[in-house]
Design a protein around this motif. Structure first.
Motif, mmCIF file in Angstrom:
data_model
loop_
_atom_site.group_PDB
_atom_site.id
_atom_site.type_symbol
_atom_site.label_atom_id
_atom_site.label_comp_id
_atom_site.label_asym_id
_atom_site.label_seq_id
_atom_site.Cartn_x
_atom_site.Cartn_y
_atom_site.Cartn_z
ATOM 1 N N ARG A 164 0.783 -1.051 0.068
ATOM 2 C CA ARG A 164 0.070 0.074 -0.159
ATOM 3 C C ARG A 164 0.807 1.123 -0.074
ATOM 4 O O ARG A 164 1.773 1.414 0.767
ATOM 5 C CB ARG A 164 -0.861 0.023 1.149
ATOM 6 N N MET A 165 0.509 2.274 -0.739
ATOM 7 C CA MET A 165 1.183 3.512 -0.896
ATOM 8 C C MET A 165 0.883 4.437 0.344
ATOM 9 O O MET A 165 -0.202 4.511 0.714
ATOM 10 C CB MET A 165 1.034 4.286 -2.103
ATOM 11 N N ASP A 166 2.228 4.858 0.803
ATOM 12 C CA ASP A 166 1.633 5.678 2.193
ATOM 13 C C ASP A 166 1.718 6.854 1.979
ATOM 14 O O ASP A 166 2.685 7.862 2.129
ATOM 15 C CB ASP A 166 3.043 5.418 3.160
ATOM 16 N N VAL A 167 0.461 7.541 1.431
ATOM 17 C CA VAL A 167 0.162 8.912 1.153
ATOM 18 C C VAL A 167 -1.115 9.119 1.697
ATOM 19 O O VAL A 167 -2.192 8.663 1.636
ATOM 20 C CB VAL A 167 0.323 9.162 -0.554
ATOM 21 N N ARG A 168 -1.195 10.286 2.491
ATOM 22 C CA ARG A 168 -2.532 10.688 3.083
ATOM 23 C C ARG A 168 -3.547 10.962 2.175
ATOM 24 O O ARG A 168 -3.246 11.713 0.919
ATOM 25 C CB ARG A 168 -2.433 11.817 3.992
ATOM 26 N N ASP A 169 -4.638 10.415 2.135
ATOM 27 C CA ASP A 169 -6.088 10.703 1.306
ATOM 28 C C ASP A 169 -6.110 10.051 0.067
ATOM 29 O O ASP A 169 -6.825 10.110 -1.048
ATOM 30 C CB ASP A 169 -6.003 12.335 1.259
ATOM 31 N N VAL A 170 -5.078 9.109 -0.272
ATOM 32 C CA VAL A 170 -5.043 8.511 -1.517
ATOM 33 C C VAL A 170 -4.734 7.027 -1.104
ATOM 34 O O VAL A 170 -3.880 6.416 -0.453
ATOM 35 C CB VAL A 170 -3.648 8.872 -2.298
ATOM 36 N N SER A 230 4.239 13.538 -11.849
ATOM 37 C CA SER A 230 4.379 12.595 -10.957
ATOM 38 C C SER A 230 5.646 12.205 -10.561
ATOM 39 O O SER A 230 6.358 12.200 -11.666
ATOM 40 C CB SER A 230 3.219 11.494 -11.007
ATOM 41 N N PRO A 231 6.359 11.451 -9.782
ATOM 42 C CA PRO A 231 7.553 10.571 -9.870
ATOM 43 C C PRO A 231 7.842 9.740 -10.804
ATOM 44 O O PRO A 231 8.794 9.281 -11.327
ATOM 45 C CB PRO A 231 7.623 10.161 -8.370
ATOM 46 N N PHE A 232 6.571 9.337 -11.315
ATOM 47 C CA PHE A 232 6.489 8.252 -12.536
ATOM 48 C C PHE A 232 6.553 8.725 -13.889
ATOM 49 O O PHE A 232 6.607 7.974 -14.832
ATOM 50 C CB PHE A 232 5.127 7.120 -12.227
ATOM 51 N N GLY A 233 6.034 10.066 -13.774
ATOM 52 C CA GLY A 233 6.133 10.450 -15.487
ATOM 53 C C GLY A 233 4.913 11.501 -15.396
ATOM 54 O O GLY A 233 4.093 11.620 -14.459
ATOM 55 N N THR A 252 9.651 9.924 -19.180
ATOM 56 C CA THR A 252 10.888 10.601 -19.084
ATOM 57 C C THR A 252 10.826 12.165 -18.332
ATOM 58 O O THR A 252 11.802 12.438 -17.840
ATOM 59 C CB THR A 252 11.706 11.042 -20.371
ATOM 60 N N THR A 253 9.588 12.584 -18.303
ATOM 61 C CA THR A 253 9.456 13.690 -17.613
ATOM 62 C C THR A 253 8.556 13.385 -15.862
ATOM 63 O O THR A 253 7.565 13.152 -15.710
ATOM 64 C CB THR A 253 8.452 14.743 -18.321
ATOM 65 N N THR A 254 9.876 13.584 -15.230
ATOM 66 C CA THR A 254 9.399 13.250 -13.772
ATOM 67 C C THR A 254 9.495 14.390 -12.739
ATOM 68 O O THR A 254 10.409 15.197 -12.873
ATOM 69 C CB THR A 254 10.040 11.852 -13.232
ATOM 70 N N GLU A 255 8.772 14.119 -11.767
ATOM 71 C CA GLU A 255 8.874 15.314 -10.736
ATOM 72 C C GLU A 255 8.339 14.697 -9.272
ATOM 73 O O GLU A 255 7.281 14.139 -9.141
ATOM 74 C CB GLU A 255 7.805 16.545 -11.131
ATOM 75 N N GLY A 256 9.185 15.198 -8.190
ATOM 76 C CA GLY A 256 9.067 14.927 -7.007
ATOM 77 C C GLY A 256 9.615 13.516 -6.544
ATOM 78 O O GLY A 256 10.238 12.910 -7.405
ATOM 79 N N GLU A 257 9.508 13.171 -5.342
ATOM 80 C CA GLU A 257 10.242 11.835 -4.730
ATOM 81 C C GLU A 257 9.243 10.771 -4.851
ATOM 82 O O GLU A 257 8.148 10.929 -4.711
ATOM 83 C CB GLU A 257 10.746 12.009 -3.552
ATOM 84 N N MET A 258 9.844 9.438 -5.196
ATOM 85 C CA MET A 258 9.006 8.301 -5.228
ATOM 86 C C MET A 258 8.231 8.156 -3.627
ATOM 87 O O MET A 258 9.058 8.220 -2.937
ATOM 88 C CB MET A 258 9.839 6.980 -5.465
ATOM 89 N N PRO A 259 6.929 7.659 -3.786
ATOM 90 C CA PRO A 259 6.495 7.454 -2.586
ATOM 91 C C PRO A 259 6.816 6.141 -1.883
ATOM 92 O O PRO A 259 7.551 5.308 -2.663
ATOM 93 C CB PRO A 259 4.907 7.465 -2.969
ATOM 94 N N SER A 260 6.580 6.017 -0.514
ATOM 95 C CA SER A 260 7.038 4.765 0.194
ATOM 96 C C SER A 260 5.699 3.905 0.040
ATOM 97 O O SER A 260 4.688 4.226 0.086
ATOM 98 C CB SER A 260 7.441 5.294 1.343
ATOM 99 N N PHE A 261 6.186 2.627 0.076
ATOM 100 C CA PHE A 261 4.900 1.498 0.084
ATOM 101 C C PHE A 261 5.147 0.644 1.330
ATOM 102 O O PHE A 261 6.619 0.479 1.878
ATOM 103 C CB PHE A 261 5.019 0.664 -0.957
ATOM 104 N N SER A 262 4.331 -0.040 1.890
ATOM 105 C CA SER A 262 4.352 -0.752 3.095
ATOM 106 C C SER A 262 3.502 -1.950 2.876
ATOM 107 O O SER A 262 2.563 -1.728 1.949
ATOM 108 C CB SER A 262 4.142 -0.008 4.373
#
Length: 262
Positions: A164-170, A230-233, A252-262
């Motif tokens: 699961r992605m550790d991002v609030r509200d998503v 997004s970090p993925f594109g 190839t156009t990415t922005e931000g840090e990759m989210p963490s998953f747990s």
């Protein structure tokens, strides 16, 4: 023996009321060329990018209603066994395992939350010959209003691990095969119109997301969401001129840090 591990997305196709219009649309948007239609298999027409098989389009069958939709296939070594697990875990088979000539065996199902998906046991047709590059499939997300049902069903049918992605509200999860992410699962929020059913959102890679959006709208399609970095594109969700929904993403156009998953 499949070129793709069990549970890995391995092919995509779509039925269209107007195949000629679909060929024109995706030919201009993604640079696809098309083989001759197979009359033996209902006009099934394979699409190519750089000469490699990447998807297919097919005329909508008589009596089938509703808009066009992209259909994603998951690799299996045994379509009958996968179909049995689908039934045993709350899914519904829309098409029992059916041999498609020498090409392979397919089955089509609806998972418990309502999204359609297919399975493919390969014969001579192994699936995608190109992925993760412009003009080809690169990712998919099962978008649902009942994530608990989907999260229980998919790992019972396929050899999936889940994070699961550790991002609030998503509410977003990733399914993995042999440690590799192969499918996302997104909970539908109130941002989705209530008449939009759960679906598998197929992503095609493009060289430039904004240019792709401009092409979609020029050809009579619609922008539904985005573009978003997004970090993925950089990506956007669109509908073609026959209302088939999919996403385009510039990897190839990415922005931000990759989210963490747990």
């Amino acid at each position: 023996m499949s070129a793709y591990p069990e549970g890995t997305p391995c092919w995509a196709d779509a039925m269209f009321p107007d195949v000629a219009a679909a060929k024109s649309f995706y030919g201009e948007l993604l640079g696809w060329t098309f083989d001759s239609a197979s009359e033996e298999h209902g006009g099934y027409t394979q699409a190519r990018s750089d000469g490699k098989a990447v998807a297919a389009v097919v005329p909508q069958m008589q009596g089938v209603e509703g808009p066009a939709a992209w259909n994603l296939y998951f690799a299996t070594p045994d379509a009958a066994a996968t179909a049995a697990r689908i039934r045993e875990n709350g899914g519904t088979l829309a098409m029992e395992p059916t041999q498609v000539g020498e090409f392979g065996t397919m089955a089509m199902a609806q998972e418990p939350s309502g999204a359609y998906l297919s399975v493919w046991q390969p014969g001579s047709h192994q699936g995608f010959e190109k992925t993760g590059e412009a003009g080809a499939y690169c990712w998919a997300e099962l978008t649902t209003r009942d994530p608990a049902a989907t999260d229980a069903f998919l790992p019972a049918v396929f050899p999936f691990g889940m994070k699961r992605m550790d991002v609030r509200d998503v509410d977003f999860s990733v399914f993995e095969v042999e440690g590799q992410a192969v499918l996302g699962r997104l909970r539908m929020t109130e941002d989705f119109p209530p008449d939009v059913p759960p679906f598998v959102n197929v992503h095609f890679a493009v060289d430039n997301c904004d240019a792709a959006i401009a092409t979609v709208t020029k050809l009579g399609g619609r922008l539904l969401f985005g573009p978003m970095d997004s970090p993925f594109g950089r990506f956007a969700t669109v509908a073609d001129q026959q209302d088939a929904i999919f996403s385009v993403i510039d990897l190839t156009t990415t922005e931000g840090e990759m989210p963490s998953f747990s």
